[in-house]
Design a protein around this motif. Structure first.
Motif, PDB file in Angstrom:
ATOM      1  N   SER A  40      -7.656   4.968   3.481  1.00 39.78           N
ATOM      2  CA  SER A  40      -8.232   4.000   4.538  1.00 39.78           C
ATOM      3  C   SER A  40      -8.608   4.459   5.751  1.00 39.78           C
ATOM      4  N   PHE A  41      -7.655   5.318   6.414  1.00 38.75           N
ATOM      5  CA  PHE A  41      -7.805   5.970   7.657  1.00 38.75           C
ATOM      6  C   PHE A  41      -9.091   6.865   7.479  1.00 38.75           C
ATOM      7  N   ASN A  42      -9.288   7.731   6.456  1.00 41.83           N
ATOM      8  CA  ASN A  42     -10.517   8.535   6.483  1.00 41.83           C
ATOM      9  C   ASN A  42     -11.580   7.773   6.390  1.00 41.83           C
ATOM     10  N   GLY A  43     -11.885   6.831   5.615  1.00 43.94           N
ATOM     11  CA  GLY A  43     -12.792   5.762   5.484  1.00 43.94           C
ATOM     12  C   GLY A  43     -13.214   5.094   6.986  1.00 43.94           C
ATOM     13  N   ILE A  44     -12.200   4.682   7.521  1.00 38.08           N
ATOM     14  CA  ILE A  44     -12.499   4.290   8.942  1.00 38.08           C
ATOM     15  C   ILE A  44     -13.107   5.388  10.069  1.00 38.08           C
ATOM     16  N   GLN A  45     -12.515   6.439   9.831  1.00 39.19           N
ATOM     17  CA  GLN A  45     -12.978   7.528  10.540  1.00 39.19           C
ATOM     18  C   GLN A  45     -14.284   7.858  10.286  1.00 39.19           C
ATOM     19  N   ASP A  46     -14.581   7.972   8.919  1.00 37.72           N
ATOM     20  CA  ASP A  46     -16.143   8.291   8.641  1.00 37.72           C
ATOM     21  C   ASP A  46     -16.946   7.082   9.258  1.00 37.72           C
ATOM     22  N   GLN A  47     -16.655   5.891   9.259  1.00 39.91           N
ATOM     23  CA  GLN A  47     -17.319   4.693   9.637  1.00 39.91           C
ATOM     24  C   GLN A  47     -17.746   4.812  10.932  1.00 39.91           C
ATOM     25  N   THR A  48     -16.366   5.221  11.792  1.00 39.05           N
ATOM     26  CA  THR A  48     -16.505   5.385  13.269  1.00 39.05           C
ATOM     27  C   THR A  48     -17.740   6.521  13.771  1.00 39.05           C
ATOM     28  N   GLN A  49     -17.487   7.503  12.882  1.00 36.82           N
ATOM     29  CA  GLN A  49     -18.602   8.578  13.255  1.00 36.82           C
ATOM     30  C   GLN A  49     -19.816   8.275  13.134  1.00 36.82           C
ATOM     31  N   LYS A  50     -20.122   7.637  12.065  1.00 40.12           N
ATOM     32  CA  LYS A  50     -21.427   7.015  11.738  1.00 40.12           C
ATOM     33  C   LYS A  50     -21.973   6.158  12.904  1.00 40.12           C
ATOM     34  N   MET A  51     -20.894   5.361  13.188  1.00 41.82           N
ATOM     35  CA  MET A  51     -21.365   4.374  14.488  1.00 41.82           C
ATOM     36  C   MET A  51     -21.712   5.066  15.615  1.00 41.82           C
ATOM     37  N   LEU A  52     -20.738   6.244  16.017  1.00 40.46           N
ATOM     38  CA  LEU A  52     -21.032   7.076  17.107  1.00 40.46           C
ATOM     39  C   LEU A  52     -22.328   7.654  17.155  1.00 40.46           C
ATOM     40  N   MET A  95       0.894  -1.079  -0.056  1.00 34.97           N
ATOM     41  CA  MET A  95      -0.110   0.031   0.105  1.00 34.97           C
ATOM     42  C   MET A  95       0.929   1.146   0.019  1.00 34.97           C
ATOM     43  N   ASN A  96       0.530   2.130  -0.846  1.00 34.41           N
ATOM     44  CA  ASN A  96       1.071   3.390  -0.813  1.00 34.41           C
ATOM     45  C   ASN A  96       0.538   4.289   0.331  1.00 34.41           C
ATOM     46  N   LYS A  97       1.175   5.462   0.354  1.00 33.92           N
ATOM     47  CA  LYS A  97       0.827   6.480   1.298  1.00 33.92           C
ATOM     48  C   LYS A  97      -0.476   7.010   1.257  1.00 33.92           C
ATOM     49  N   ARG A  98      -1.129   7.067   0.141  1.00 35.96           N
ATOM     50  CA  ARG A  98      -2.331   7.750  -0.267  1.00 35.96           C
ATOM     51  C   ARG A  98      -3.215   6.691  -0.029  1.00 35.96           C
ATOM     52  N   GLU A  99      -3.151   5.438  -0.295  1.00 37.16           N
ATOM     53  CA  GLU A  99      -4.146   4.493  -0.017  1.00 37.16           C
ATOM     54  C   GLU A  99      -4.318   4.284   1.574  1.00 37.16           C
ATOM     55  N   ILE A 100      -3.188   4.389   2.336  1.00 41.26           N
ATOM     56  CA  ILE A 100      -3.140   4.215   3.593  1.00 41.26           C
ATOM     57  C   ILE A 100      -3.978   5.415   4.551  1.00 41.26           C
ATOM     58  N   TYR A 101      -3.739   6.459   3.571  1.00 39.65           N
ATOM     59  CA  TYR A 101      -4.491   7.973   4.172  1.00 39.65           C
ATOM     60  C   TYR A 101      -5.849   7.984   3.811  1.00 39.65           C
TER      61      TYR A 101
END
Length: 114
Positions: A9-21, A1-7
């Motif tokens: 991925s983290f943004n996606g996880i953050q959005d999912q976490t916010q929706k769950m909250l 994974m390159n740096k952009r894909e990692i970034y």
């Protein structure tokens, strides 16, 4: 994974976490409303049972007898609701007590001289 894909991925996880909250907050608010409504219904049910007992038992002296702790039947019911974590005072009647903190108003209603 390159740096952009990692970034990304983290943004996606953050959005999912916010929706769950947000969902958890909605569920928590819904549960609080249900608990408050339940407390009101328990109190109303107890009141209706008392009214029914008045018609079933013609003797008023039996209905006014104190329990073994010196509390009337209605105060005993309030004590039971308070023990379940709900306010029985005029200020916050039927609301859930946070962390089962004691309420001086409720205690006065239950144990005070009236």
């Amino acid at each position: 994974m390159n740096k952009r894909e990692i970034y990304e991925s983290f943004n996606g996880i953050q959005d999912q976490t916010q929706k769950m909250l947000d969902q958890i907050k909605e569920l928590q608010n819904g549960m609080a409303e249900i608990l408050e409504e339940n407390a009101e219904l328990v109190i109303e049910n107890d009141h209706l049972r008392e009214q029914l007992e008045k018609y079933e038992r013609p003797s008023k002296k039996e209905a006014q007898k104190s329990t073994k702790h010196g509390l009337s039947k209605s105060r005993k019911n309030l004590e039971k609701l308070y023990g379940r974590g709900y306010h029985v005072c005029n200020e916050w009647f039927g609301k859930h007590r946070e962390n089962d903190e004691p309420c001086a108003f409720c205690l006065d209603v239950i144990y005070g001289d009236r």
